[in-house]
Enzyme design. Structure first.
Site, PDB file in Angstrom:
ATOM      1  N   GLU A  60      12.812  20.822   2.945  1.00 21.53           N
ATOM      2  CA  GLU A  60      13.101  21.117   1.540  1.00 21.53           C
ATOM      3  C   GLU A  60      14.455  21.800   1.478  1.00 21.53           C
ATOM      4  O   GLU A  60      14.810  22.583   2.369  1.00 21.53           O
ATOM      5  CB  GLU A  60      12.037  22.035   0.947  1.00 21.53           C
ATOM      6  CG  GLU A  60      12.390  22.458  -0.486  1.00 21.53           C
ATOM      7  CD  GLU A  60      11.256  23.117  -1.240  1.00 21.53           C
ATOM      8  OE1 GLU A  60      10.399  23.727  -0.600  1.00 21.53           O
ATOM      9  OE2 GLU A  60      11.258  23.015  -2.479  1.00 21.53           O
ATOM     10  N   CYS A 249       8.771  22.756  -4.025  1.00 20.48           N
ATOM     11  CA  CYS A 249       8.940  23.012  -5.453  1.00 20.48           C
ATOM     12  C   CYS A 249      10.118  22.261  -6.063  1.00 20.48           C
ATOM     13  O   CYS A 249      10.103  21.978  -7.262  1.00 20.48           O
ATOM     14  CB  CYS A 249       9.095  24.508  -5.689  1.00 20.48           C
ATOM     15  SG  CYS A 249       7.589  25.410  -5.346  1.00 20.48           S
ATOM     16  N   ASN A 383       3.619  17.934  -5.888  1.00 17.59           N
ATOM     17  CA  ASN A 383       3.687  18.895  -4.780  1.00 17.59           C
ATOM     18  C   ASN A 383       2.502  19.838  -4.894  1.00 17.59           C
ATOM     19  O   ASN A 383       1.379  19.468  -4.617  1.00 17.59           O
ATOM     20  CB  ASN A 383       5.037  19.625  -4.805  1.00 17.59           C
ATOM     21  CG  ASN A 383       5.086  20.791  -3.849  1.00 17.59           C
ATOM     22  OD1 ASN A 383       4.634  20.657  -2.715  1.00 17.59           O
ATOM     23  ND2 ASN A 383       5.591  21.926  -4.272  1.00 17.59           N
ATOM     24  N   SER A 691      -9.147 -19.162  21.392  1.00 21.88           N
ATOM     25  CA  SER A 691      -8.741 -20.311  22.208  1.00 21.88           C
ATOM     26  C   SER A 691      -7.252 -20.334  22.536  1.00 21.88           C
ATOM     27  O   SER A 691      -6.829 -21.111  23.375  1.00 21.88           O
ATOM     28  CB  SER A 691      -9.095 -21.600  21.472  1.00 21.88           C
ATOM     29  OG  SER A 691      -8.497 -21.562  20.190  1.00 21.88           O
ATOM     30  N   GLY A 729     -12.799 -20.287  19.530  1.00 21.73           N
ATOM     31  CA  GLY A 729     -13.599 -20.289  18.300  1.00 21.73           C
ATOM     32  C   GLY A 729     -14.073 -18.916  17.852  1.00 21.73           C
ATOM     33  O   GLY A 729     -14.738 -18.794  16.824  1.00 21.73           O
ATOM     34  N   ASN A 761      -9.227 -17.097  14.055  1.00 24.48           N
ATOM     35  CA  ASN A 761     -10.516 -17.544  13.499  1.00 24.48           C
ATOM     36  C   ASN A 761     -11.097 -16.546  12.508  1.00 24.48           C
ATOM     37  O   ASN A 761     -12.293 -16.604  12.215  1.00 24.48           O
ATOM     38  CB  ASN A 761     -11.507 -17.777  14.644  1.00 24.48           C
ATOM     39  CG  ASN A 761     -10.972 -18.811  15.607  1.00 24.48           C
ATOM     40  OD1 ASN A 761     -10.436 -19.839  15.194  1.00 24.48           O
ATOM     41  ND2 ASN A 761     -11.070 -18.519  16.901  1.00 24.48           N
ATOM     42  N   ASP A 882      -2.636 -30.159  17.798  1.00 22.02           N
ATOM     43  CA  ASP A 882      -2.549 -29.620  16.445  1.00 22.02           C
ATOM     44  C   ASP A 882      -1.442 -28.558  16.400  1.00 22.02           C
ATOM     45  O   ASP A 882      -0.672 -28.440  17.359  1.00 22.02           O
ATOM     46  CB  ASP A 882      -3.904 -29.020  16.001  1.00 22.02           C
ATOM     47  CG  ASP A 882      -4.400 -27.970  16.983  1.00 22.02           C
ATOM     48  OD1 ASP A 882      -3.553 -27.266  17.562  1.00 22.02           O
ATOM     49  OD2 ASP A 882      -5.621 -27.859  17.189  1.00 22.02           O
ATOM     50  N   HIS A 885      -2.887 -24.880  18.887  1.00 20.99           N
ATOM     51  CA  HIS A 885      -3.234 -24.765  20.306  1.00 20.99           C
ATOM     52  C   HIS A 885      -2.068 -25.158  21.207  1.00 20.99           C
ATOM     53  O   HIS A 885      -1.381 -26.144  20.953  1.00 20.99           O
ATOM     54  CB  HIS A 885      -4.473 -25.625  20.609  1.00 20.99           C
ATOM     55  CG  HIS A 885      -5.678 -25.100  19.890  1.00 20.99           C
ATOM     56  ND1 HIS A 885      -6.157 -25.664  18.734  1.00 20.99           N
ATOM     57  CD2 HIS A 885      -6.448 -24.014  20.136  1.00 20.99           C
ATOM     58  CE1 HIS A 885      -7.199 -24.957  18.302  1.00 20.99           C
ATOM     59  NE2 HIS A 885      -7.387 -23.949  19.143  1.00 20.99           N
TER      60      HIS A 885
HETATM   61  O1  AHR Z   1       7.965  26.142   1.388  1.00 23.41           O
HETATM   62  C1  AHR Z   1       8.409  26.887   0.304  1.00 23.41           C
HETATM   63  C2  AHR Z   1       7.624  26.603  -0.956  1.00 23.41           C
HETATM   64  O2  AHR Z   1       6.307  26.976  -0.803  1.00 23.41           O
HETATM   65  C3  AHR Z   1       7.538  25.155  -1.335  1.00 23.41           C
HETATM   66  O3  AHR Z   1       8.602  24.738  -2.079  1.00 23.41           O
HETATM   67  C4  AHR Z   1       6.304  25.111  -2.180  1.00 23.41           C
HETATM   68  O4  AHR Z   1       5.656  23.874  -2.111  1.00 23.41           O
HETATM   69  C5  AHR Z   1       5.484  26.247  -1.690  1.00 23.41           C
HETATM   70  O5  AHR Z   1       5.115  27.069  -2.735  1.00 23.41           O
END
Ligand code: AHR
Length: 915
Positions: A60, A249, A383, A691, A729, A761, A882, A885
């Site tokens: 993040e 977040c 999230n 087969s 088969g 098969n 065929d 095979h």
């Molecule tokens: O990891 C920090 C925050 O913690 C993230 O953004 C959220 O998902 C959680 O509240």
């Protein structure tokens, strides 16, 4: 024959912060031991398979993790789009900010005009992200979009150190009234942690500048819009199985306008619009008004990193709710009836990642340099959301995604904490909505982690699985330091994740990164400044779990119970059927060393090597720092043992891993001496299937042959047996229902291989005609059918993938090593190319193998590639009678290709037997 006992008595010695481990191997009799705790491991009893994606990373943009961190751009506010357009810049002389530059979504640019006197100067300097880090002798690429007012104009670019000295300068000539990109490489003269970049107008002007950028040339994989090398490497070293991004977040936004909008994060970087970062104001005591998201690290780059790391992508998208922590009422959220654009964003993202080049969003991906699809298996919607506000929005997302992309595993939220009303409301709701995984978050004290190692032992196995999406141990007594106490408690807790690997399918620590001069949240997995980075003890715990995740959980009990804190001890045991190893993880939280007697039940294989890895400190407050990054690092020792019972001394406050390499050979001389006898020393390789693996009785009397008949020609058959048990088969279902599989299973011995190829098969009717079909796909669903034309019995039919997983699980339970092989192609062509069907039986076989940690050979692809190179004319004689095979030549070629596929299987012992 009495069992020999091996004592792995490793005496630890801590000198300051260095752990030294000495291993003593001594042989005792069982009765001579007096161990406190006994751990009995059923080496043949697997209780769950470990998801290969299990341990991953969660990224993040918090703590300057992206801009100013992993994203290697060194210029802050490079497009002058911060609300205060010159934030991060000092200007001198005549500098104006104007609108109408070359990038419509980032319209601002600066005009540099003459200062009005020959001794005065015009220019600007950028302070970077808490300074610009320069590394001695490293090359940097300065680039800028520019145009000249008239004639040829010049700017001078300078690297400035902390004493305001110029380290390096270069002139850049700018000509023409058209916007063009100029770029120049420069070298830094010394290490500087907090330098700056200065630009002078050195001609009369005016000159217009936009998107001023500075990157180290040496980025991760040398990409221009690249990542910081050391930080990306620290992620790669975790060998993540899954990569959750972009938050957290920031996915939600303080308001919907500032949510993470993935569509703004792709395409040319110059035209990715700026977004506010909610972490600049979330905690007023850690306020960073210059924290924005340039989206330079966007969804394309995230997917690319996943590919680099071999991790599955797990994007998180807005469910149409602005951050519920920051908003009361409903007006701030999208009304359910207006949710369609958000749902479309999710569908478009799947197309961006996996769609063909011809699709709208696949084209965008291709245009960015990745025509081939990225892998996308998981998608989280929302999230940390809660209440019916969430579920009523999630529901239409799930419907739309399932309808269009049923293969995607959808992750729903259980709210922001590990228990409580929100959590209790959401779990049943996730079951009702049929989410595949439920994301759980817990930031809790160390004691909680120690106390909750059994959290998942009693979870309901029906319904969604768990994704431990954000967790970290918060030691409030040290203001949440990344210390050994926190890391040790996480290691103890994670034995519970691993033991319950059937239920907990994914886990990611949080947050990942923090800049020492600009963080909002701690603890974090990796800390850095502008030049250096440091891996925390928590990082080492994560890395060891990932590195030693194994493929299957083995039952390990102490007095009939898992070790979840008795005597301060925690344990989990896995087997890695790919590497043929047994892995024992032990946490001792006590401040004294403890001896554990380990009994390996049904342990008959010879042992060649043992690796012992340990993280330990007598001081729970030990931390790593940028100055002293090696306070706690894992230590490794190699040794040998023979026998099925031994003592292990777990050091005080330690996390110990024992990796026992099981020999591929049926029995080593040492093993025999130890009384571990067996009838036959040779491994058997069984081939099972239809087969195209074995035709008729395998004599080719009808001109058709299967590849299983010839596999032995390409293996060192004097050292192993190759037994072809395929039968024409048969489908993946009828091979079992007719007892053929039981026959093989009863003969399987540890170390044998089972090569299975089914699918030809599996189509048609399950209950009419030859009544051999399976349900399409790889899901867990099943359906009852009445055998209308024969016995009128009711049969339960599962999916093709389910049956493949059944073979894998049962073979593994016998200690054998399954290798799934995709079915050979038919002799069908279009525009000179063989027709490939990668999304049906080939794809399901691959998924089943991945899910259960089995080896997979894409024979279909190997054969198709070969045939495409040959063309239809040359391929024709490879089939007989065929389009399915194979003739003698076709079967031999396929057998050879299988042997080549085996050779490529990383860590597979059978590769050593390919001629
Ligand atoms: O990891 C920090 C925050 O913690 C993230 O953004 C959220 O998902 C959680 O509240």
């Amino acid at each position: 024959m009495p069992l020999e006992l091996i004592n792995l008595n490793y005496m630890n010695y801590m000198k300051k912060q260095q752990v030294l481990i000495f291993l003593l191997i001594t042989v005792f009799s069982v009765s001579a031991l007096s161990a406190n705790t006994e751990l009995t491991i059923q080496t043949k009893k697997t209780t769950a398979s470990v998801n290969p994606d299990m341990y991953g990373i969660f990224f993040e943009d918090i703590n300057f993790a992206a801009d100013g961190g992993l994203y290697a751009e060194l210029i802050k506010n490079r497009s002058f789009e911060f609300p205060q357009s010159l934030m991060g810049w000092n200007t001198f002389g005549k500098v104006e900010v104007l609108e109408g530059g070359p990038f419509e979504r980032n319209p601002r640019y600066v005009k540099l005009s003459g200062a009005g006197h020959p001794h005065k100067h015009t220019g600007l300097e950028n302070e970077g992200f808490r300074g610009i880090g320069f590394k001695r002798d490293a090359a940097y690429r300065f680039s800028v979009w520019a145009r000249a007012g008239a004639g040829e104009q010049h700017i001078r670019v300078e690297f400035i150190d902390e004493q305001n000295e110029v380290m390096e300068r270069q002139d850049v000539a700018i000509s023409g009234a058209e916007w063009k990109k100029y770029s120049v490489n420069m070298k830094a003269g010394k290490d500087v942690n907090k330098g700056c970049l200065r630009i002078f107008l050195t001609s009369e002007g005016p000159v217009d500048l936009e998107h001023v950028s500075l990157f180290p040339v040496d980025t991760w994989k040398n990409r221009e819009n690249g990542m910081r090398q050391d930080l990306a490497q620290a992620l790669a070293d975790l060998s993540p199985g899954v990569f959750r991004f972009p938050g957290g977040c920031i996915v939600e936004g303080t308001d919907l306008n500032t949510r993470y909008n993935w569509k703004n994060s792709v395409g040319p970087v110059e035209n990715r619009p700026l977004n506010e970062n909610r972490w600049h104001y979330t905690f007023p005591n850690r306020f960073y008004p210059d924290y924005f998201q340039s989206y330079g690290l966007g969804f394309f780059e995230f997917f690319q990193l996943c590919e680099d790391f071999g991790a599955q992508a797990l994007p998180v998208l807005s469910v149409g709710l602005a951050c519920q922590f920051q908003n009361e009422g409903t007006a701030c959220h999208v009304a359910v009836k207006e949710l369609q654009p958000y749902i479309q964003d999710a569908l478009d993202l799947i197309e961006f990642a996996t769609g063909p080049e011809t699709s709208t969003w696949g084209k965008v991906r291709a245009g960015m340099g990745h025509p081939a699809p990225f892998s996308l298996k998981y998608l989280a919607i929302g999230n940390e959301q809660w209440d019916s506000l969430y579920t009523e929005r999630l529901e239409p997302f799930i419907k739309a995604i399932r309808a269009r992309y049923p293969q995607i595993q959808i992750v729903g939220s259980s709210g922001p904490s590990a228990e409580g009303n929100r959590f209790d409301y959401l779990w049943p709701e996730m079951k009702r909505l049929n989410a595949d995984l439920v994301d759980e978050h817990y930031y809790k004290p160390p004691q909680w982690f120690f106390d909750n190692a059994d959290r998942y032992d009693k979870y309901d196995r029906k319904g969604p699985k768990v994704f431990a999406g954000e967790y970290a141990s918060h030691d409030q007594s040290t203001r949440k330091a990344n210390n050994w106490l926190a890391a040790l408690s996480e290691a103890a807790f994670m034995t519970g994740l691993e033991r319950n690997a059937d239920m907990v399918r994914l886990a990611t620590y949080a947050p990942l990164f923090a800049h020492v001069d600009g963080w909002q949240w701690n603890p974090d997995l990796i800390w850095f400044d502008n030049l250096r980075s440091m891996k925390t003890p928590n990082w080492y715990v994560q890395q060891l779990y990932s590195r030693f995740k194994g493929t299957d959980v083995l039952q390990a009990l102490s007095q009939e119970k898992p070790l979840t804190g008795q005597n301060g001890l925690y344990a989990s045991v896995v087997r890695d059927s790919k590497k043929n190893t047994l892995i024992i993880k032990i946490v001792n939280k006590e401040s004294k060393a403890q001896t554990i007697t380990i009994n390996l039940k049904d342990f008959k294989q010879a042992v060649s090597q043992v690796k012992l890895i340990c993280l330990q400190s007598d001081n729970l407050r030990t931390q790593n720092t940028l100055e002293k990054p090696n306070g706690i690092v894992s230590e490794e020792k190699a040794m040998e043992l023979v026998g099925a019972s031994f003592e292990l001394t777990a050091l005080s406050q330690s996390f110990t891993i024992l990796e026992i390499q099981l020999s591929d050979a049926r029995m080593s001389a040492k093993g025999k001496k130890a009384g571990l006898s067996d009838k036959d020393d040779k491994i058997t390789v069984y081939t099972i299937g239809d087969s195209t693996v074995k035709n008729g009785d395998g004599s080719g009397n009808n001109g058709q042959w299967g590849w299983g008949t010839f596999l032995g020609d390409y293996l060192k058959s004097d050292s192993l047996h190759v037994v072809n048990r395929a039968l024409g088969g048969r489908s993946s279902r009828t091979y079992i229902s007719e007892g053929l599989w039981d026959n093989v299973l009863s003969r399987l011995r540890p170390g044998d291989y089972v090569l299975l190829q089914f699918g030809h098969n599996d189509g048609g009717e399950p209950n009419k005609g030859r009544a051999r079909a399976t349900l399409k796909g790889n899901g867990d669903e099943s359906q009852d059918f009445v055998l209308e034309e024969t016995t009128r019995d009711t049969i339960t039919v599962h999916t093709y993938g389910w049956y493949i997983r059944q073979y894998i699980t049962e073979a593994k339970a016998k200690g054998a090593i399954p290798i799934v092989i995709s079915l050979i192609p038919r002799n069908d062509w279009q525009d000179g190319k063989i027709i490939r069907h990668t999304d049906t039986y080939v794809g399901w076989a691959r998924q089943a193998a991945e899910q259960t940690g089995a080896y997979f050979i894409d024979l279909n692809e190997l054969v198709c590639d070969q045939y495409d190179a040959m063309g239809p004319g040359m391929v024709a004689p490879y089939y007989f009678g065929d389009h399915t095979h194979t003739s003698l030549a076709g079967a031999k070629t396929n057998a050879w290709l299988v042997s080549q596929g085996i050779k490529q299987l990383e860590g597979c012992g059978l590769a050593n037997y390919v001629k």
